[in-house]
Design a protein around this motif. Structure first.
Motif, mmCIF file in Angstrom:
data_model
loop_
_atom_site.group_PDB
_atom_site.id
_atom_site.type_symbol
_atom_site.label_atom_id
_atom_site.label_comp_id
_atom_site.label_asym_id
_atom_site.label_seq_id
_atom_site.Cartn_x
_atom_site.Cartn_y
_atom_site.Cartn_z
ATOM 1 N N LYS A 556 0.852 -1.170 0.000
ATOM 2 C CA LYS A 556 0.000 0.000 0.000
ATOM 3 C C LYS A 556 0.900 1.236 0.000
ATOM 4 C CE LYS A 556 -3.647 -2.439 2.537
ATOM 5 N NZ LYS A 556 -4.554 -2.441 3.712
ATOM 6 N N GLY A 557 0.314 2.405 -0.184
ATOM 7 C CA GLY A 557 1.136 3.591 -0.283
ATOM 8 C C GLY A 557 0.534 4.802 0.383
ATOM 9 N N ILE A 558 1.402 5.747 0.741
ATOM 10 C CA ILE A 558 0.988 7.070 1.216
ATOM 11 C C ILE A 558 1.534 8.082 0.216
ATOM 12 C CG2 ILE A 558 1.219 8.799 3.045
ATOM 13 C CD1 ILE A 558 1.519 6.498 5.028
ATOM 14 N N PHE A 559 0.655 8.931 -0.286
ATOM 15 C CA PHE A 559 1.039 9.906 -1.300
ATOM 16 C C PHE A 559 1.091 11.298 -0.694
ATOM 17 C CE2 PHE A 559 -0.691 6.323 -3.581
ATOM 18 C CZ PHE A 559 0.163 6.188 -4.673
ATOM 19 N N SER A 560 2.095 12.066 -1.079
ATOM 20 C CA SER A 560 2.251 13.413 -0.548
ATOM 21 C C SER A 560 1.138 14.314 -1.048
ATOM 22 C CB SER A 560 3.611 13.991 -0.938
ATOM 23 O OG SER A 560 3.708 14.134 -2.340
ATOM 24 N N ASN A 561 0.930 15.396 -0.328
ATOM 25 C CA ASN A 561 -0.166 16.309 -0.634
ATOM 26 C C ASN A 561 0.010 17.003 -1.981
ATOM 27 O OD1 ASN A 561 -1.446 19.407 0.255
ATOM 28 N ND2 ASN A 561 -2.695 17.561 0.424
ATOM 29 N N ASP A 562 1.262 17.087 -2.465
ATOM 30 C CA ASP A 562 1.491 17.744 -3.751
ATOM 31 C C ASP A 562 1.726 16.749 -4.886
ATOM 32 O OD1 ASP A 562 3.954 16.780 -3.001
ATOM 33 O OD2 ASP A 562 5.067 18.600 -3.540
ATOM 34 N N SER A 563 1.373 15.479 -4.680
ATOM 35 C CA SER A 563 1.611 14.448 -5.693
ATOM 36 C C SER A 563 0.580 14.526 -6.813
ATOM 37 C CB SER A 563 1.561 13.063 -5.052
ATOM 38 O OG SER A 563 0.254 12.796 -4.557
ATOM 39 N N LYS A 564 0.933 13.887 -7.926
ATOM 40 C CA LYS A 564 0.008 13.827 -9.057
ATOM 41 C C LYS A 564 -1.239 13.030 -8.679
ATOM 42 C CE LYS A 564 -0.200 12.716 -13.987
ATOM 43 N NZ LYS A 564 0.563 12.150 -15.160
ATOM 44 N N ALA A 565 -1.046 11.982 -7.887
ATOM 45 C CA ALA A 565 -2.192 11.174 -7.456
ATOM 46 C C ALA A 565 -3.166 12.011 -6.631
ATOM 47 C CB ALA A 565 -1.701 9.979 -6.644
ATOM 48 N N ALA A 566 -2.643 12.840 -5.703
ATOM 49 C CA ALA A 566 -3.519 13.697 -4.897
ATOM 50 C C ALA A 566 -4.258 14.692 -5.772
ATOM 51 C CB ALA A 566 -2.695 14.431 -3.835
ATOM 52 N N GLU A 567 -3.581 15.200 -6.775
ATOM 53 C CA GLU A 567 -4.214 16.164 -7.673
ATOM 54 C C GLU A 567 -5.331 15.516 -8.485
ATOM 55 O OE1 GLU A 567 -3.036 18.911 -11.573
ATOM 56 O OE2 GLU A 567 -1.474 17.850 -10.465
ATOM 57 N N ILE A 568 -5.074 14.345 -9.046
ATOM 58 C CA ILE A 568 -6.066 13.672 -9.884
ATOM 59 C C ILE A 568 -7.282 13.247 -9.068
ATOM 60 C CG2 ILE A 568 -6.458 11.563 -11.202
ATOM 61 C CD1 ILE A 568 -3.677 11.884 -12.360
ATOM 62 N N LEU A 569 -7.045 12.827 -7.819
ATOM 63 C CA LEU A 569 -8.169 12.399 -6.980
ATOM 64 C C LEU A 569 -8.902 13.581 -6.347
ATOM 65 C CD1 LEU A 569 -6.865 9.644 -7.456
ATOM 66 C CD2 LEU A 569 -7.333 9.084 -5.074
ATOM 67 N N GLY A 570 -8.388 14.795 -6.510
ATOM 68 C CA GLY A 570 -9.113 15.984 -6.078
ATOM 69 C C GLY A 570 -8.837 16.460 -4.675
ATOM 70 N N PHE A 571 -7.675 16.083 -4.090
ATOM 71 C CA PHE A 571 -7.350 16.543 -2.742
ATOM 72 C C PHE A 571 -6.840 17.984 -2.772
ATOM 73 C CE2 PHE A 571 -7.446 12.025 -1.928
ATOM 74 C CZ PHE A 571 -7.925 11.947 -0.626
ATOM 75 N N ASP A 572 -7.368 18.824 -1.871
ATOM 76 C CA ASP A 572 -6.928 20.208 -1.770
ATOM 77 C C ASP A 572 -5.577 20.289 -1.073
ATOM 78 O OD1 ASP A 572 -9.300 21.150 -2.929
ATOM 79 O OD2 ASP A 572 -10.330 21.188 -0.980
ATOM 80 N N LYS A 573 -4.881 21.401 -1.270
ATOM 81 C CA LYS A 573 -3.658 21.660 -0.531
ATOM 82 C C LYS A 573 -3.989 21.782 0.956
ATOM 83 C CE LYS A 573 -0.912 21.954 -4.106
ATOM 84 N NZ LYS A 573 0.128 20.913 -4.357
ATOM 85 N N LEU A 574 -3.091 21.286 1.799
ATOM 86 C CA LEU A 574 -3.323 21.359 3.239
ATOM 87 C C LEU A 574 -3.293 22.812 3.707
ATOM 88 C CD1 LEU A 574 -1.184 18.397 4.675
ATOM 89 C CD2 LEU A 574 -3.649 18.468 4.256
ATOM 90 N N LYS A 575 -4.145 23.122 4.664
ATOM 91 C CA LYS A 575 -4.158 24.440 5.293
ATOM 92 C C LYS A 575 -4.144 24.249 6.800
ATOM 93 C CE LYS A 575 -9.220 24.610 4.874
ATOM 94 N NZ LYS A 575 -10.370 25.364 4.297
ATOM 95 N N GLN A 576 -4.049 25.348 7.532
ATOM 96 C CA GLN A 576 -3.942 25.249 8.980
ATOM 97 C C GLN A 576 -5.249 24.788 9.617
ATOM 98 O OE1 GLN A 576 -4.311 28.102 7.334
ATOM 99 N NE2 GLN A 576 -4.975 29.805 8.626
ATOM 100 N N GLU A 577 -5.114 24.049 10.709
ATOM 101 C CA GLU A 577 -6.257 23.797 11.580
ATOM 102 C C GLU A 577 -6.530 25.063 12.379
ATOM 103 O OE1 GLU A 577 -4.880 19.160 12.569
ATOM 104 O OE2 GLU A 577 -4.925 20.682 14.138
ATOM 105 N N THR A 578 -7.772 25.335 12.677
ATOM 106 C CA THR A 578 -8.122 26.466 13.538
ATOM 107 C C THR A 578 -8.947 25.942 14.713
ATOM 108 O OG1 THR A 578 -10.113 26.958 12.241
ATOM 109 C CG2 THR A 578 -8.085 28.126 11.641
ATOM 110 N N SER A 579 -8.823 26.628 15.839
ATOM 111 C CA SER A 579 -9.502 26.139 17.042
ATOM 112 C C SER A 579 -10.061 27.292 17.856
ATOM 113 C CB SER A 579 -8.535 25.324 17.910
ATOM 114 O OG SER A 579 -7.516 26.148 18.436
#
Length: 814
Positions: A556-579
């Protein structure tokens, strides 16, 4: 629970008796550093709850040997549990505060930001998808005390301080001390050795000092396993999948006997990893005159771990080279973790304006070596030892803090510049590559002998390797107001800019009011944030795991947030958590020596960063999408996927009582915390069901895998040359969800009892013997469907799987 109720009743009787007698002891009020700048307050006077733990005093009589283990049994809202068969996570324990993630608590050393580890937890343990700080890198012998601020403090300290702040204060006293400890579990494993020495002396003419600490330690592995129902030589994976399970088992028994072996020879090594560690730390300050002084502190830690992956059985012909390992093998993961930190600074007093300029550096490097394994695609030519690569994290922080007391006000302001860098280094080619039958790197369609890469932990490849950095700049201001110690008001604001995601502005207001002498109420409200770590943004790898069907081990694999796989599957760039944090409580000091605090809290986190479940999109097995050699059965991604709400209450009761010719210290503390996921954020273009995106097992880790209720009652009695400790720790119910191939199991509450007896041989030498978990309490046994066909007898929950542990310790003070 009966033990806890009895303990509470006993405490009540003691307190009533105490009110009828005059106490002869004197309470020591600890001056608190964390949570304010240059405001001299005791822990009774803070507008938010702060625990002050005298580590030197507690560690003298406690069975635990590391900072996180000591805190786990002293502060109920703090949790740490060792993991097993979980790659790097069994070498660095994830710790949590108030039910939040390991990356939502900020760690300081002498009031300066401590760097995190380079390790991402991704093996579905507590803290899954997070990056924490390794408290075990700081030797216990070097620590004077630990302050735990149980409230959000991002407006004061910046990112990560959503759940609270842990401030570790190093020793600066003159003199020498040493400690020797040996321990062993009741099952004759998990042997521990620890030797520590501390030396301090004056430096210069005016209150200068240098304090040095050296500590060496060893923790042996433990074995907590049993005979399993996996098909050892057949092709059924497990007997349950065979047409005739009894016949399959009989065939295995016959082959085992033929080879002159027993079923025990095919068991898995499950338990705590072996850890060896060496640490050298220093703390120093040199005053040039009354107004100007230089200071420096830091240290070096090297940790070598030896954990165990899943056993490869002879039946796994695609994973095992039978000519090398005819009976299969169990791989070992040998870690080398280097942790370096140092700070240097100057303090200057100009007309009561205090200036503190400092530079703090820290780095953590985690090297992976996989032994007793093979690359099956190389056949008989496969090595059995592999360097699988490394990851590292570096942080450098420059601070300028300015403060001044003006009448009843304390004004503080300052700035911070921080540089961070994260790196992944590739391992040996054979640790990650798949070869064809001619020994060349396999291309699409090539004939191969078996699976590629080092079994158990596939090495980082050049495709995984990277070096990323970022910068952040912050300015802050605090104002504190104290009216004759009756009314305390703190206000803080902080603006921060990150080079990779933008700006954030946070504030906090805290108030304490003593309406009657020794009776006070307090409350706080504030906003906070946590920046996505570089590790969460860029970590990527391939790893071996159980298939979704539970019938085989796959990649199995873990893909970085800026990978082509993340882009094709529609994942947004990470942003800060707010509390948003809110707390309210009261403190009581009704009789001399008795302190009662009760604090309720609520923490709402929006856009919390987690790692998804295993997404089985067919595009992840397409080399055109993920790259040649990176094809996986399923993939995981980091995402701002959920919103959470955490509510709870902390209760702390402490009492010092002169009892007979001795002194009895009573500490009763309890915590109730409940976290709920209030919303999910799915990528719009991802046609994946929720059970894969963030399934029941992932929800379980956030909501119910840690105890909602935890409490401890410690009785410490010193008389003459003797000291006696009895401490009961209550671990509440937890739930574990074995999705996708297991079931839901509830683990009943447990009480762990620690005892020790210490004797002062001389004024300078103390000998202590005792036990952790003296009654040998374990979590409930796992239900069969969650045990990987009988392999995992216990789950690493609540107090963990060590069982009873006995120790002896010599303490020296000179």
């Amino acid at each position: 629970m009966k033990k806890l109720s009895t303990a509470v009743l006993l405490l009540g009787v003691i307190l009533v008796a105490a009110q009828e007698s005059e106490e002869k002891g004197k309470q020591i009020e600890d001056i608190v550093i964390v949570g304010n700048r240059n405001v001299k307050r005791t822990k009774l006077e803070t507008p938010v709850p702060v625990d002050v733990i005298n580590i030197d005093k507690i560690q003298r009589s406690a069975p635990q040997m590391t900072a996180q283990d000591l805190l786990n049994y002293v502060i109920p809202s703090f949790n740490a549990v060792r993991q097993s068969a979980s790659d790097g996570t069994e070498h660095i324990d994830p710790v949590t505060l108030r039910g939040m993630g390991p990356d939502q608590v900020l760690v300081l050393l002498n009031g300066k930001r401590r760097h995190s580890t380079s390790l991402v937890n991704y093996q579905n343990t507590v803290g899954n998808g997070s990056v924490g700080t390794d408290l075990s890198t700081i030797p216990v012998i070097a620590i004077d005390r630990i302050e735990v601020l149980r409230d959000g403090a991002a407006a004061q300290y910046g990112s990560d301080a959503i759940a609270g702040v842990i401030n570790i204060i190093l020793k600066k006293n003159a003199g020498a001390s040493a400690s020797l400890t040996y321990g062993l579990s009741g099952r004759n494993d998990g042997d521990t050795y620890q030797a520590g020495a501390n030396y301090g002396t004056s430096l210069g003419k005016k209150d200068g000092y240098i304090n040095l600490s050296l500590q060496l330690s060893h923790r042996g592995k433990t074995t907590r396993t049993q005979n399993h129902d996996l098909d050892i030589f057949g092709n059924n994976f497990a007997y349950a999948f065979a047409d005739d399970p009894d016949a399959a088992r009989a065939a295995d028994d016959a082959e085992i006997q033929k080879r002159g072996l027993t079923r025990d020879d095919f068991n898995f090594q499950i338990g705590d990893a072996q850890i060896r560690q060496g640490q050298l730390f220093f703390n120093s300050e040199y005053p040039f005159n009354d107004n100007f002084k230089l200071y420096s502190f830091g240290g070096f830690s090297i940790k070598e771990g030896r954990g165990f992956g899943f056993r490869r059985l002879p039946s796994e012909t695609s994973n095992v080279v039978s000519s090398i390992y005819p009976n299969g093998f169990q791989p070992t993961l040998a870690s080398q973790i280097y942790d370096v930190s140092y700070a240097v600074g100057a303090k200057y007093n100009a007309n009561d304006w205090l200036f503190d300029l400092s530079n703090t550096f820290g780095s953590n490097t985690f090297n992976y070596n996989v032994n007793n394994t093979n690359n099956a695609s190389l056949g008989a030519k496969s090595p059995t030892r592999f360097y699988a690569g490394a990851h590292s994290f570096l942080q450098n922080t420059v601070n300028l803090d300015v403060s001044k007391n003006i009448s009843r006000f304390n004004i503080a302001f300052g700035g911070e510049f921080r540089f961070e860098q994260y790196q992944i280094k590739a391992g040996d080619e054979a640790s990650y590559s798949q070869y064809d039958i001619n020994g060349n790197i396999a291309t699409e369609g090539a004939t191969v002998l078996g699976a590629g890469g080092s079994q158990s932990f596939i090495g980082f490849s050049p495709n995984n390797a990277l070096k990323k950095d970022r910068r952040s700049t912050a300015v802050y201001a605090d104002v504190s107001y104290d009216l004759d110690k009756k009314l305390n008001i703190d206000a803080a604001a902080r603006f921060e800019n990150y080079s990779d995601f933008g700006n954030t502005l946070n504030g906090k207001l805290a108030v304490r009011y003593e309406f009657i002498k020794n009776y006070a109420v307090r409350a706080a409200v504030g906003t906070g944030f946590r920046a996505p770590s570089l590790q969460q943004q860029y970590f990527n790898n391939s790893y071996a795991d159980i298939s979704t069907s539970g019938e085989k081990i796959v990649t199995k694999g873990i893909f970085s947030n800026d990978s082509k796989a993340a882009e094709i599957l529609g994942f947004d760039k990470l942003k800060q958590e707010t509390s948003v944090n809110g707390s309210a409580g009261f403190t009581l000091n009704p009789v001399k020596g008795l302190l009662i605090t009760v604090d309720g809290y609520i923490i709402k986190v929006k856009d919390r960063i987690v790692i998804t479940g295993n997404i089985t999109d067919p595009r992840l097995s397409d080399p055109a999408v993920v790259g040649q050699g990176n094809e996986v059965e399923s993939g995981r991604f980091f995402a701002n996927a959920i919103d959470t709400e955490t509510k709870g209450v902390d209760v702390v009761v402490t009492y010092d009582w002169i009892l007979g010719n001795g002194k009895l210290n009573i500490n009763l503390a309890g915590n109730y915390t409940e976290t709920k996921i209030t919303n999910f954020h799915f990528p719009e273009n991802l046609g994946t069901p929720q059970n894969e995106f963030f399934g029941p097992d992932q929800i379980n880790i956030i909501e119910t895998l840690s105890p909602k209720t935890k409490a401890s009652l410690g009785l410490n009695y010193g008389i003459g040359k003797f000291n006696f400790l009895v401490r009961n720790t209550y671990f509440g119910k937890v739930i574990r969800d074995g999705y996708p191939f297991g079931g839901v199991q509830e683990f009943s509450p447990k009480v762990v009892t620690d005892i020790s007896v210490g004797y002062n041989i001389t004024k300078s030498i103390n000998f202590t013997v005792g036990a952790n978990n003296v009654f040998d309490v374990f979590p409930d046994r796992q239900i069969y469907e969650n045990s990987y066909y009988g392999v995992f007898k216990y789950a690493p929950v609540q107090m963990g799987t060590l069982g009873n542990y006995f120790f002896g310790r010599l303490n020296f003070n000179f």
